[in-house]
Design an enzyme around this catalytic site. Structure first.
Site: not given
Lengths: 426, 426
Positions: A139, A199, A265, A323
């Site tokens: 990609k 994800n 899918c 954080c």
């Protein structure tokens, strides 16, 4: 084709050496010329746009930036050309990331850093950007091919790697901190990181990197059923990080970790992904070029055309140590921020003209004040807007993070916040 | 390159005839083979996707429709494959129209009709879709080139014409009424017309054609300052036509007729155009495939991320005669509609199961009822939502349209409406 041409030229040379008749030699020279022309035509390829040194506002058909520079004339953006200074990192070049990359490329962004480890498949053809002829390419390679053809002015860096691996994370971090593009820039080497991954793990890795680098980033996502999505702005220490608040998905009760389940899918639509990419890059342009209101969170429910917004404060109990560090720094810097804001307000009050700035504004456009409160959509802090549900259990249901430091950072932060609030309560 | 190759092959033939040495002849045969291989490589071009007979839901990387057919498994769309039956006409292949065409092509729409008279310029490169190598081509030719490569299953018809000319309008009308793609279809030859033009005159022409053909259409627009846009659904007789209500532009006071003023270069952004195209095609998919709520009007204010919605009833004083005819038909058909709705409701009440339909729904997705009222965004009839301003003077300020018929259609309609309301007031 190059090999065939080279062979042909070699054969012509051999034949020429073994012949002496002038008519034969003339014919061979003619053939040589044809072969050379074929080589030239082969290498020229399709017409390419040449690089442009400065962004011109000239209104001619041959100017690729005329419609963008017009944003200045219309009073929307103060200095559009600044876009050439900015570096944006896009993690995940899928249905959202690839379109975001194309939009930024067409806007003339200075530099794009692209990260993905996947290959183009025919199953990706239901989203914008990749073409069937690119199937099998990585990609990143396919994106560089398309983007460099669209706008050769953009500096493209591509990283074919998985940021969730140890090696991938190291390269990710070093690429973000590399400042060779703009050595004078403060902070990291990029102005913004856009997370366009699909994800939970990858999002947590982007979150970790940005917290460590004190790097502002935007997160994006599209639900598994293809009909909702969101974008979110994350400023370390100032707004909730991805670990502070469980991830949110509009009108969906799906755990994102199930996104790549075996045999499953997920559905996807070019419309939802195009809208989310558009909202993400619009927010990016507003953030970088300082116009309009940058949205801290914007959801998109396609079934109802509903767009909830909200703000999320950092969680002082956040399990991410970096954080908590950023939260502490942000609280400590409050007096400096307040003083700067007051000085700015005083200066503006002194220099404010008595007449409207654009009295002769033939476009009848009024620029919105950044501080203007949006009356139409209420923005809550920490409270979920209607239609938004927590995708993962809320923080309270998580096991308490193990505190390794002697003075727990959470208590420390709470105490710090209380002290500051007392100091500023005048 | 073809000419050069042909010349080369001719020269090889001539040389062969004048030579007799076997080693020379062997060399020439070898060169001939190289030249032929070059011709083969030249003609092969990039890999193309082959046509697909049926849309398969199979989850394999080589299936271009797997992620779309997944919409059925997830309970969003009842029958996705129906999309192959539909014809959509797109008028204007610019910043919005071209992206809308690409989205529908990637969704596997049955047939696309494309209308534009313009050519691709470098100045269009700040929006998605067209590539610099296509500069100089007509937008219709360039679109057919790109779209047929992306999805060869879609039937593409392109019309390089200006619909605002007499000749162009005739071709436009005849192309819309041609039913050869699906002879059994009732009404016109297309299922939906999408207006993606950039000026007032062209919108009025699309409005005229659709009112005459009783053709449902959607209108779209982006403001001259590039930071707002809208989409609108127009059902002749049922909702306001484009002549019923002056065109609306969100948070902008610009007369659209000025859009192509001499020497004026309107600003545009790939983000705003991509979002508007995405919302337009999403509404198209919802309308055609019957899922979610089809929005009658949806605005997009990019500076504030504000998305107003509303409904607009037809104007009984509309200046468009065909609109008044459609309004009359719609009112006369009301008893039939009411009876059908009642029969449907009765049937559903009888067959409604006592238990939830998706008790074993592992996705935890609930399909929204079409009739469910959106509590978050109020939809007014005729009343403008906050942030929306009339772009042209409101109807009252227009000169009264000349009424040519003996019984004024406006009074006639008002009377008809009153009578029906009295009849149905039980």
């Amino acid at each position: 084709m190059e090999v065939e041409l080279k062979e042909l030229l070699n054969d012509l040379q051999s034949l020429k050496k073994s012949l002496s008749d002038p008519s034969h030699l003339a014919l061979i020279d003619k053939m040589h010329l044809h072969a050379e022309n074929i080589a030239i035509l082969e290498n020229s390829g399709p017409t390419r746009r040449s690089k442009v040194k400065d962004m011109s506002a000239e209104v001619v058909d041959s100017n690729p930036y005329s419609r963008l520079m017009a944003l200045q004339r219309m009073g929307i953006v103060e200095n559009y050309e600044r876009i050439r200074e900015f570096s944006v990192a896009i993690v995940g070049i899928g249905g959202v990331g690839s379109v975001a990359a194309e939009m930024l490329t067409r806007c003339g962004i200075g530099r794009l850093l692209l990260y993905d480890y996947d290959k183009v498949e025919l199953a990706n053809m239901n989203r914008l950007f990749f073409r069937p002829e690119q199937v099998g390419m990585t990609k990143t390679d396919a994106a560089v091919q398309t983007l460099s053809e669209i706008n050769p002015d953009v500096v493209l860096e591509s990283y074919t790697l998985n940021i969730t691996t140890v090696e991938g994370f190291d390269t990710f971090m070093s690429s973000l901190t590399n400042k060779s593009f703009r050595p004078t820039k403060s902070g990291s080497g990029v102005d913004l990181v856009l997370s366009c991954v699909d994800n939970y793990e990858a999002r947590m890795v982007v979150n970790q990197a940005c917290n460590e680098l004190n790097q502002t980033w935007m997160e994006s996502g599209v639900s598994e059923d293809a009909v909702s999505g969101h974008i979110q702005l994350l400023i370390p220490g100032e707004s909730a990080c991805f670990a502070c608040v469980p991830p949110l998905v509009v009108a969906s009760g799906i755990d994102e970790r199930t996104l790549k389940r075996e045999g499953v899918c997920a559905a996807s639509l070019p419309t939802t992904m195009g809208v989310v990419a558009g909202l993400l890059v619009q927010n990016t342009l507003k953030y970088l070029l300082k116009f309009g209101q940058v949205s801290p969170y914007l959801g998109y429910n396609a079934l109802k055309d509903y767009f909830p917004t909200m703000e999320m404060k950092p969680n002082t109990q956040c399990s991410n140590a970096a954080c908590l560090e950023r939260q502490k720094e942000y609280i400590l810097a409050k007096p400096t921020r307040d003083a700067a804001a007051k000085a700015k307000a005083d200066k503006e009050a002194l220099s404010a003209p008595e007449y409207p700035v654009h009295a002769d504004n033939e476009w009848n456009i009024s620029v919105l004040d950044d501080n203007e409160v949006d009356g139409a959509v209420s923005r809550h802090s920490g409270v979920l807007a209607e239609g938004i549900v927590h995708e993962l259990p809320v923080a309270d249901e998580y096991p308490k993070p193990a505190i390794t430091e002697t003075d727990g950072p959470a208590d420390d932060l709470e105490e710090l916040r209380r002290q500051l609030e007392a100091l500023n309560a005048d």
